[in-house]
Design a protein around this motif. Sequence first.
Motif, PDB file in Angstrom:
ATOM      1  N   THR A  33      37.957  40.260  34.246  1.00 10.32           N
ATOM      2  CA  THR A  33      38.899  41.386  34.298  1.00 10.32           C
ATOM      3  C   THR A  33      38.249  42.642  34.866  1.00 10.32           C
ATOM      4  OG1 THR A  33      38.384  42.201  32.081  1.00 10.32           O
ATOM      5  CG2 THR A  33      40.116  40.526  32.267  1.00 10.32           C
ATOM      6  N   GLN A  34      36.960  42.566  35.170  1.00  9.17           N
ATOM      7  CA  GLN A  34      36.216  43.741  35.610  1.00  9.17           C
ATOM      8  C   GLN A  34      35.837  43.649  37.085  1.00  9.17           C
ATOM      9  OE1 GLN A  34      35.755  46.321  33.391  1.00  9.17           O
ATOM     10  NE2 GLN A  34      37.097  44.975  32.217  1.00  9.17           N
ATOM     11  N   PRO A  35      35.726  44.809  37.756  1.00 10.87           N
ATOM     12  CA  PRO A  35      35.238  44.783  39.130  1.00 10.87           C
ATOM     13  C   PRO A  35      33.802  44.263  39.153  1.00 10.87           C
ATOM     14  CG  PRO A  35      36.175  46.916  38.590  1.00 10.87           C
ATOM     15  CD  PRO A  35      36.106  46.133  37.326  1.00 10.87           C
ATOM     16  N   PRO A  36      33.345  43.608  40.126  1.00  9.21           N
ATOM     17  CA  PRO A  36      33.996  43.233  41.393  1.00  9.21           C
ATOM     18  C   PRO A  36      34.809  41.942  41.298  1.00  9.21           C
ATOM     19  CG  PRO A  36      31.719  42.571  41.502  1.00  9.21           C
ATOM     20  CD  PRO A  36      31.903  43.263  40.171  1.00  9.21           C
ATOM     21  N   LEU A  37      34.703  41.188  40.207  1.00  6.22           N
ATOM     22  CA  LEU A  37      35.403  39.901  40.131  1.00  6.22           C
ATOM     23  C   LEU A  37      36.911  40.044  40.251  1.00  6.22           C
ATOM     24  CD1 LEU A  37      33.391  38.036  37.342  1.00  6.22           C
ATOM     25  CD2 LEU A  37      33.285  37.700  39.802  1.00  6.22           C
ATOM     26  N   VAL A  38      37.474  41.051  39.603  1.00  7.02           N
ATOM     27  CA  VAL A  38      38.929  41.216  39.659  1.00  7.02           C
ATOM     28  C   VAL A  38      39.381  41.509  41.089  1.00  7.02           C
ATOM     29  CG1 VAL A  38      39.074  43.687  39.131  1.00  7.02           C
ATOM     30  CG2 VAL A  38      40.923  42.171  38.453  1.00  7.02           C
ATOM     31  N   PHE A  39      38.559  42.193  41.877  1.00  2.39           N
ATOM     32  CA  PHE A  39      38.941  42.500  43.256  1.00  2.39           C
ATOM     33  C   PHE A  39      38.748  41.290  44.158  1.00  2.39           C
ATOM     34  CE2 PHE A  39      37.713  46.916  41.858  1.00  2.39           C
ATOM     35  CZ  PHE A  39      39.018  47.296  41.633  1.00  2.39           C
ATOM     36  N   TRP A  40      37.756  40.467  43.886  1.00  2.00           N
ATOM     37  CA  TRP A  40      37.533  39.271  44.708  1.00  2.00           C
ATOM     38  C   TRP A  40      38.581  38.196  44.423  1.00  2.00           C
ATOM     39  CZ3 TRP A  40      31.653  38.873  43.372  1.00  2.00           C
ATOM     40  CH2 TRP A  40      30.950  39.813  44.112  1.00  2.00           C
ATOM     41  N   ILE A  41      38.970  38.051  43.166  1.00  2.00           N
ATOM     42  CA  ILE A  41      39.858  36.953  42.784  1.00  2.00           C
ATOM     43  C   ILE A  41      41.312  37.406  42.687  1.00  2.00           C
ATOM     44  CG2 ILE A  41      40.385  35.279  40.971  1.00  2.00           C
ATOM     45  CD1 ILE A  41      37.374  35.379  40.265  1.00  2.00           C
ATOM     46  N   GLY A  42      41.549  38.518  42.013  1.00  2.00           N
ATOM     47  CA  GLY A  42      42.912  38.905  41.678  1.00  2.00           C
ATOM     48  C   GLY A  42      43.608  39.810  42.657  1.00  2.00           C
ATOM     49  N   ASN A  43      42.895  40.385  43.604  1.00  2.00           N
ATOM     50  CA  ASN A  43      43.501  41.363  44.500  1.00  2.00           C
ATOM     51  C   ASN A  43      44.115  40.664  45.705  1.00  2.00           C
ATOM     52  OD1 ASN A  43      44.278  43.819  45.401  1.00  2.00           O
ATOM     53  ND2 ASN A  43      42.298  44.416  46.237  1.00  2.00           N
ATOM     54  N   ARG A  44      45.286  40.090  45.503  1.00  2.00           N
ATOM     55  CA  ARG A  44      46.005  39.383  46.558  1.00  2.00           C
ATOM     56  C   ARG A  44      47.393  40.000  46.696  1.00  2.00           C
ATOM     57  NH1 ARG A  44      41.620  37.503  47.142  1.00  2.00           N
ATOM     58  NH2 ARG A  44      40.833  35.494  46.514  1.00  2.00           N
ATOM     59  N   ALA A  45      47.815  40.173  47.938  1.00  2.00           N
ATOM     60  CA  ALA A  45      49.160  40.707  48.174  1.00  2.00           C
ATOM     61  C   ALA A  45      50.213  39.639  47.902  1.00  2.00           C
ATOM     62  CB  ALA A  45      49.283  41.206  49.603  1.00  2.00           C
ATOM     63  N   PRO A  89      53.294  41.265  41.193  1.00  2.00           N
ATOM     64  CA  PRO A  89      52.210  40.955  42.125  1.00  2.00           C
ATOM     65  C   PRO A  89      51.162  40.073  41.436  1.00  2.00           C
ATOM     66  CG  PRO A  89      52.634  43.316  42.072  1.00  2.00           C
ATOM     67  CD  PRO A  89      53.440  42.691  40.978  1.00  2.00           C
ATOM     68  N   PHE A  90      50.435  39.290  42.235  1.00  2.00           N
ATOM     69  CA  PHE A  90      49.470  38.355  41.697  1.00  2.00           C
ATOM     70  C   PHE A  90      48.440  39.048  40.803  1.00  2.00           C
ATOM     71  CE2 PHE A  90      45.447  36.033  41.924  1.00  2.00           C
ATOM     72  CZ  PHE A  90      45.851  34.821  41.408  1.00  2.00           C
ATOM     73  N   LEU A  91      47.999  40.244  41.171  1.00  2.65           N
ATOM     74  CA  LEU A  91      47.003  40.965  40.377  1.00  2.65           C
ATOM     75  C   LEU A  91      47.496  41.202  38.949  1.00  2.65           C
ATOM     76  CD1 LEU A  91      44.313  42.526  40.131  1.00  2.65           C
ATOM     77  CD2 LEU A  91      45.553  44.556  40.892  1.00  2.65           C
ATOM     78  N   PHE A  92      48.746  41.618  38.807  1.00  2.00           N
ATOM     79  CA  PHE A  92      49.284  41.870  37.461  1.00  2.00           C
ATOM     80  C   PHE A  92      49.398  40.581  36.650  1.00  2.00           C
ATOM     81  CE2 PHE A  92      51.737  45.800  39.144  1.00  2.00           C
ATOM     82  CZ  PHE A  92      50.542  46.493  39.241  1.00  2.00           C
ATOM     83  N   ALA A  93      49.882  39.518  37.290  1.00  2.00           N
ATOM     84  CA  ALA A  93      50.002  38.233  36.594  1.00  2.00           C
ATOM     85  C   ALA A  93      48.617  37.705  36.214  1.00  2.00           C
ATOM     86  CB  ALA A  93      50.729  37.231  37.476  1.00  2.00           C
TER      87      ALA A  93
END
Length: 103
Positions: free
Chosen positions: A29-41, A49-53
Motif C-alpha cells: 500500500t506504500q510507494p513505490p510499490l503502490v505506484f508500480w502495481i496499482g497506478n493504472r488508468a 479506478p483500478f488504484l482505488f479497487a
Amino acid sequence: MGHFRSHFLPRTPTGRRLAALFLVLFAFTQPPLVFWIGNRAEPWIGGMPFLFAYLLALYFALIGVLIWRAQTEESADRTSDRLRRSSQRTRRSSDRSRKDTEP
C-alpha cells in the motif's frame, strides 16, 4: 526477577506469520510499490479506478489479518485459561488426597 520480553514482538509461530503477512500487505500500500502495481488508468473495477479497487482490497486484507490475529489470541487465552483451571483442579485434588493419607 524474570527476563523482560517485549509485547511488540510476536512470541508464537502463528504470531510471527501474521506479523510478516501484515507487513508484506502493508508494503504493497506504500510507494513505490503502490505506484508500480496499482497506478493504472485501466481497467475500471466496479465503477472505480483500478488504484482505488487495489487499495480497497489491500486494506480489507489488512483488516482481515488483524481480525484473524484477535481471534487466535482469544483462542490462545481460552486455552491457557482451561489449562490453568485444570492444573488448579489437579493441585486441589492432590492436596485433598495428601490430607486423606496423613495420620
